[in-house]
Design a protein around this motif. Structure first.
Motif, PDB file in Angstrom:
ATOM      1  N   ASP A  55     -61.760  26.603  29.905  1.00  0.00           N
ATOM      2  CA  ASP A  55     -60.623  27.296  30.518  1.00  0.00           C
ATOM      3  C   ASP A  55     -59.787  28.010  29.463  1.00  0.00           C
ATOM      4  O   ASP A  55     -59.425  27.435  28.434  1.00  0.00           O
ATOM      5  N   ASP A  56     -59.456  29.259  29.736  1.00  0.00           N
ATOM      6  CA  ASP A  56     -58.669  30.071  28.795  1.00  0.00           C
ATOM      7  C   ASP A  56     -57.179  30.013  29.133  1.00  0.00           C
ATOM      8  O   ASP A  56     -56.536  31.043  29.361  1.00  0.00           O
ATOM      9  N   LYS A  96     -56.738  34.183  27.123  1.00  0.00           N
ATOM     10  CA  LYS A  96     -57.871  34.814  27.801  1.00  0.00           C
ATOM     11  C   LYS A  96     -58.610  35.701  26.806  1.00  0.00           C
ATOM     12  O   LYS A  96     -58.067  36.667  26.297  1.00  0.00           O
ATOM     13  N   THR A 140     -63.705  29.320  33.176  1.00  0.00           N
ATOM     14  CA  THR A 140     -62.717  29.561  34.235  1.00  0.00           C
ATOM     15  C   THR A 140     -61.532  30.367  33.729  1.00  0.00           C
ATOM     16  O   THR A 140     -61.042  30.164  32.630  1.00  0.00           O
ATOM     17  N   TYR A 141     -61.094  31.260  34.580  1.00  0.00           N
ATOM     18  CA  TYR A 141     -59.789  31.896  34.402  1.00  0.00           C
ATOM     19  C   TYR A 141     -59.200  32.061  35.804  1.00  0.00           C
ATOM     20  O   TYR A 141     -59.734  32.806  36.618  1.00  0.00           O
ATOM     21  N   ASN A 142     -58.150  31.333  36.075  1.00  0.00           N
ATOM     22  CA  ASN A 142     -57.512  31.334  37.397  1.00  0.00           C
ATOM     23  C   ASN A 142     -58.493  31.008  38.525  1.00  0.00           C
ATOM     24  O   ASN A 142     -58.719  31.796  39.434  1.00  0.00           O
ATOM     25  N   GLU A 143     -59.051  29.826  38.448  1.00  0.00           N
ATOM     26  CA  GLU A 143     -59.998  29.363  39.474  1.00  0.00           C
ATOM     27  C   GLU A 143     -59.520  28.039  40.086  1.00  0.00           C
ATOM     28  O   GLU A 143     -60.327  27.197  40.471  1.00  0.00           O
ATOM     29  N   ARG A 144     -58.205  27.873  40.181  1.00  0.00           N
ATOM     30  CA  ARG A 144     -57.653  26.617  40.684  1.00  0.00           C
ATOM     31  C   ARG A 144     -58.201  26.253  42.061  1.00  0.00           C
ATOM     32  O   ARG A 144     -58.459  25.092  42.356  1.00  0.00           O
ATOM     33  N   LYS A 190     -62.408  39.033  38.102  1.00  0.00           N
ATOM     34  CA  LYS A 190     -61.908  39.533  36.814  1.00  0.00           C
ATOM     35  C   LYS A 190     -62.653  40.793  36.390  1.00  0.00           C
ATOM     36  O   LYS A 190     -62.465  41.307  35.290  1.00  0.00           O
ATOM     37  N   THR A 204     -55.528  26.005  36.312  1.00  0.00           N
ATOM     38  CA  THR A 204     -56.912  25.528  36.462  1.00  0.00           C
ATOM     39  C   THR A 204     -57.237  24.429  35.440  1.00  0.00           C
ATOM     40  O   THR A 204     -57.928  23.458  35.767  1.00  0.00           O
ATOM     41  N   ASP A 212     -52.649  29.839  36.372  1.00  0.00           N
ATOM     42  CA  ASP A 212     -52.545  29.140  37.661  1.00  0.00           C
ATOM     43  C   ASP A 212     -52.777  27.637  37.543  1.00  0.00           C
ATOM     44  O   ASP A 212     -52.778  26.926  38.546  1.00  0.00           O
ATOM     45  N   SER A 229     -55.563  29.195  31.825  1.00  0.00           N
ATOM     46  CA  SER A 229     -55.291  29.899  33.082  1.00  0.00           C
ATOM     47  C   SER A 229     -53.846  29.695  33.525  1.00  0.00           C
ATOM     48  O   SER A 229     -53.390  28.555  33.652  1.00  0.00           O
TER      49      SER A 229
END
Ligand SMILES: Nc1nc2c(ncn2[C@@H]2O[C@H](COP(=O)(O)OP(=O)(O)OP(=O)(O)O)[C@@H](O)[C@H]2O)c(=O)[nH]1
Ligand SMILES: [Mg+2]
Length: 255
Positions: free
Chosen positions: A37-38, A66, A10-14, A220, A44, A42, A40
Motif C-alpha cells: 500500500d502506498d 504513491k 493497493t492505492y485507495n482500495e478500502r 488509477k 486501505t 482512504d 492510501s
C-alpha cells in the motif's frame, strides 16, 4: 520451504481489499499474501493491517507515497525473493482478477513448451481463446487490444495480452530478469517485464481468464499513463533494432 506469495498492490482500495484477500485465502490457502500500500489516503493500509492481525499468512508493506504500480511490484519482488517465496503472483485488488482462477494459473506453471521447458511466467490473458471481459465499454476494449497489438508488433513479442496484470512468475525467472533495469513505474511496467522476460529467453504461457471490471473504488488509469507506456514501447522497439536479442520465445496457450 518455498511458499507461493500473492502480491496485491493497493492505492485507495478500502472497499475492495478485505474481500479480495479473503477470496485469495479461500482459493489458495497454501499461499501467503502481501498487500503493498502506498499510504492510501482512504485508509486501505489500516484495513490491510487489521487483516494481517488476524492471519499470519497476510502481511502489509507500507510505502510512503504513491509511486506507481511498477515501483510497488519491484519492492514486493525483492521482499519476496529475500524471504524465499516461489512462485510470486501479481493480482489487482479491485476484483478484476478472480482469485478463484488462481489455481489454474498456478497449474499452468507446469505446462511445457515444444522443447520441454516448463513455463517461467504465466499470464492470465483476456485476448486468447476462452478469455473474457465483463463490463468494459467498447472503447476501453479497443484501446487495450490495440495497445497489446502495437507492443506485440514493435517488441516482437508472441504474448497476446501484454498489459495483463494477473500473472504468476517463478522466483528463478525474477532473478533472471535484471530487475534493476526495469524502470517503468506506471502502467507500462507489465509490458516492461515482458520485454525483459523476452530478452532473458524466458518461457511465457497464457491462460484464458475472465476479467471483471471494478464495481467499487476508482481507476488509477489516466491518459498520461497510456502515453508513457506507448512512448516507452516505441523507445524499446527502436533500441531493440540496434541490439542482438534472442529469438522471440514461443508463447503458447495453456489449458
Ligand atoms: N501500491 C500501489 N498500487 C497501485 C498504484 N496504482 C494503482 N495501484 C493498484 O494497482 C491495481 C490496478 O490499478 P487500477 O486502478 O485497477 O488500474 P486498471 O486495472 O488498469 O484500471 P481499471 O480497469 O479502470 O480498474 C489496483 O489494485 C490499484 O489499487 C500505485 O501507485 N501504488
Ligand atoms: Mg483495475
Amino acid at each position: 520451504m518455498s511458499r507461493a506469495l500473492v502480491v496485491i498492490p493497493t492505492y485507495n482500495e478500502r472497499e475492495n481489499i478485505a474481500e479480495t484477500v479473503a477470496r485469495v485465502r479461500a482459493a489458495v490457502p497454501e499461499a501467503s499474501v502481501v498487500v503493498v500500500d502506498d499510504s492510501s489516503p482512504d485508509g486501505t493500509g489500516y484495513v490491510a493491517e487489521s487483516l494481517a492481525a488476524g492471519d499470519d499468512a497476510v502481511r502489509v508493506l507500507h510505502r510512503t507515497a504513491k509511486d506507481g504500480l511498477g515501483a510497488a511490484y519491484l519492492a514486493a519482488f525483492h521482499w519476496a525473493l529475500d524471504r524465499g517465496h516461489d512462485p510470486i503472483v501479481q493480482m489487482d485488488a479491485d476484483g478484476s482478477h478472480l482469485p478463484e482462477q488462481l489455481p489454474s494459473l498456478l497449474a499452468a506453471l507446469e505446462t511445457t513448451d515444444a522443447s520441454g521447458r516448463p513455463a517461467d511466467l504465466v499470464i492470465g490473458s483476456r485476448w486468447v481463446e476462452g478469455g473474457r471481459i465483463e463490463n468494459w465499454p467498447r472503447r476501453r476494449e479497443i484501446l487495450s487490444r490495440w495497445g497489446s497489438a502495437y507492443a506485440r508488433t514493435v517488441l516482437r513479442l508472441s504474448t497476446r495480452d501484454v498489459t495483463a496484470g494477473y500473472r504468476v512468475i517463478r522466483a528463478s525467472a525474477l532473478r533472471a530478469i535484471r530487475l534493476d533495469d526495469v524502470h517503468t513505474r506506471g502502467y507500462g511496467f507489465q509490458v516492461d517485464m515482458l520485454w525483459h522476460a523476452r530478452q532473458a529467453g524466458l518461457v511465457v504461457v497464457e491462460v484464458p481468464i475472465t476479467f471483471v471490471e471494478r464495481t467499487r473504488g476508482r481507476s488509477k488509469m489516466s491518459p498520461m499513463i497510456v502515453v508513457e507506456a506507448m512512448l516507452k514501447v516505441t523507445g524499446w522497439g527502436i533500441a531493440g533494432l540496434f541490439r542482438r536479442s534472442p529469438a522471440p520465445s514461443k508463447g503458447f496457450v495453456g489449458s
